[in-house]
Write an enzyme that holds these catalytic residues in place. Structure first.
Site, PDB file in Angstrom:
ATOM      1  N   HIS A   1       0.815  -1.215   0.000  1.00 39.36           N
ATOM      2  CA  HIS A   1       0.000   0.000   0.000  1.00 39.36           C
ATOM      3  C   HIS A   1       0.850   1.267   0.000  1.00 39.36           C
ATOM      4  CE1 HIS A   1      -3.535  -2.437   1.932  1.00 39.36           C
ATOM      5  NE2 HIS A   1      -3.200  -2.862   0.730  1.00 39.36           N
TER       6      HIS A   1
ATOM      7  N   HIS B   1      -9.379  -2.501  -5.098  1.00 43.08           N
ATOM      8  CA  HIS B   1      -8.289  -2.801  -4.166  1.00 43.08           C
ATOM      9  C   HIS B   1      -7.280  -3.758  -4.798  1.00 43.08           C
ATOM     10  CE1 HIS B   1      -6.164  -2.897  -0.411  1.00 43.08           C
ATOM     11  NE2 HIS B   1      -6.005  -4.197  -0.613  1.00 43.08           N
TER      12      HIS B   1
ATOM     13  N   ASP C   1      -3.302  -3.128  -5.050  1.00 43.56           N
ATOM     14  CA  ASP C   1      -2.248  -4.093  -4.745  1.00 43.56           C
ATOM     15  C   ASP C   1      -1.321  -4.300  -5.940  1.00 43.56           C
ATOM     16  OD1 ASP C   1      -3.035  -4.532  -2.144  1.00 43.56           O
ATOM     17  OD2 ASP C   1      -4.155  -6.370  -2.581  1.00 43.56           O
TER      18      ASP C   1
ATOM     19  N   HIS D   1      -1.162 -11.214  -4.879  1.00 41.46           N
ATOM     20  CA  HIS D   1       0.247 -10.921  -4.666  1.00 41.46           C
ATOM     21  C   HIS D   1       1.164 -11.971  -5.298  1.00 41.46           C
ATOM     22  CE1 HIS D   1      -0.859  -7.690  -2.042  1.00 41.46           C
ATOM     23  NE2 HIS D   1      -1.519  -8.506  -1.237  1.00 41.46           N
TER      24      HIS D   1
END
Length: 316
Positions: A85, A242, A246, A269
């Site tokens: 973030h 979101h 990421d 991720h």
């Protein structure tokens, strides 16, 4: 300096200090974003019980974990987690150089988004440096597929995201976001989107030592049939936004602003990290390019797209 990416590198105009809680560790954290010289890049300086001022570059070669967050480590036991973030805020606003001092092994989660970092950076502003900005330019498609997830980088004259997620729960379902990322669009469309989690996973995560600092103040909590947070969602499609946040943070680990388009399907991720690893494994898939200097044009008039169109390749 809002809303543009010019031909010269930038850093923060002054230090920024913030405090918060690690979403997984539950530990209190203090973090200071410091100005840095040209060509420093983005670097973490970790000071805790196990380390004293050890630096780790925000670079894909130092990724040591991708379970629910991105973790960087120096290979000798020092690490910093949940870096995505703050890195997204820095890269999204066009900050090329900064030293991120932190007194814990995890970046504070703040409100679950990049917005607190963005607001703090905007408050102090940026400073242009003499060093020319360098970009990592994608030259050919790189695609990774794993367990139904697909991630692909392709050449593009700018930085573009094409993100799609698909969850069985009707509270999320299938969501898509396609966006050219620049400081303005990052602020408006991505930065405020919060991390999310399922109430049904809480006990399992706690048993694994994860999500110990998660709360309704920093996470969108998804129940069986409703969003638990009293205030609801910030965007109707906050979940895919979101994931885009990421992706911006994870792709910052390329070590330079990207000139390319990133397509992600059912990713996270791990997928983001695998795509960068595959990119750097192919020396013919990328090159470094330098922004041209236009003496007759003010920096504030240079757009990311205009500058990108005139780069000359530099493999030095």
């Amino acid at each position: 300096m809002k809303g543009f990416i010019g031909a010269r590198q930038t850093t923060l105009a002054s230090e920024i200090s913030l405090t918060g809680t690690g979403v997984h560790s539950g530990a209190p954290v203090s973090i200071t974003l410091c100005p840095a010289d040209g060509d420093t890049g983005l670097r973490f300086q970790i000071s805790n019980h196990d380390a004293d001022g050890i630096e780790i570059a925000a670079d894909q070669q130092w990724v040591t974990g991708v379970t629910l967050c991105t973790v960087l480590g120096d290979g000798n036991g020092t690490s910093v987690a949940t870096v995505e973030h703050v890195l997204a805020a820095l890269r999204g606003l066009g900050v090329d150089n900064a030293l991120i001092e932190i007194d814990s092994a995890e970046v504070p989660i703040m409100d679950g988004s990049a917005a607190p970092f963005v607001e703090a950076i905007d408050e102090v502003g940026l400073t242009e440096l003499e060093a020319p900005r360098r970009f990592l330019k994608v030259l050919k498609p790189i695609c990774v597929e794993e367990n139904g997830a697909v991630g692909e980088l392709t050449p593009y004259n700018g930085f573009h995201l094409d993100i799609e997620i698909d969850f069985e729960t009707p509270l999320i379902g299938n969501q898509k976001l396609a966006i050219d990322v620049n400081p303005g669009s990052f602020r408006r469309e991505i930065a405020r989107a919060r991390t999310f989690g399922f109430m049904s996973d809480v006990e399992r995560l706690w048993a694994a030592g994860l999500a110990l600092g998660a709360s309704l103040e920093n996470t969108v909590a998804i129940g069986d049939d409703r969003i638990i947070n009293r205030e609801g969602l910030r965007f109707s499609d906050e979940f895919v936004r979101h994931k885009a946040l990421d992706a911006v943070g994870d792709l910052t680990l390329a070590g330079a602003p990207l000139l390319g388009s990133y397509r992600s399907r059912r990713g996270g991720h791990r997928l983001n990290a695998l795509v960068l690893k595959a990119l750097f494994a192919d020396a013919e898939a990328w090159t470094m390019v330098e922004a041209p200097r236009y003496r007759e044009v003010r920096h504030a008039e240079l757009s990311h797209r205009l500058a990108a169109a005139n780069f000359a390749a530099d493999r030095s």
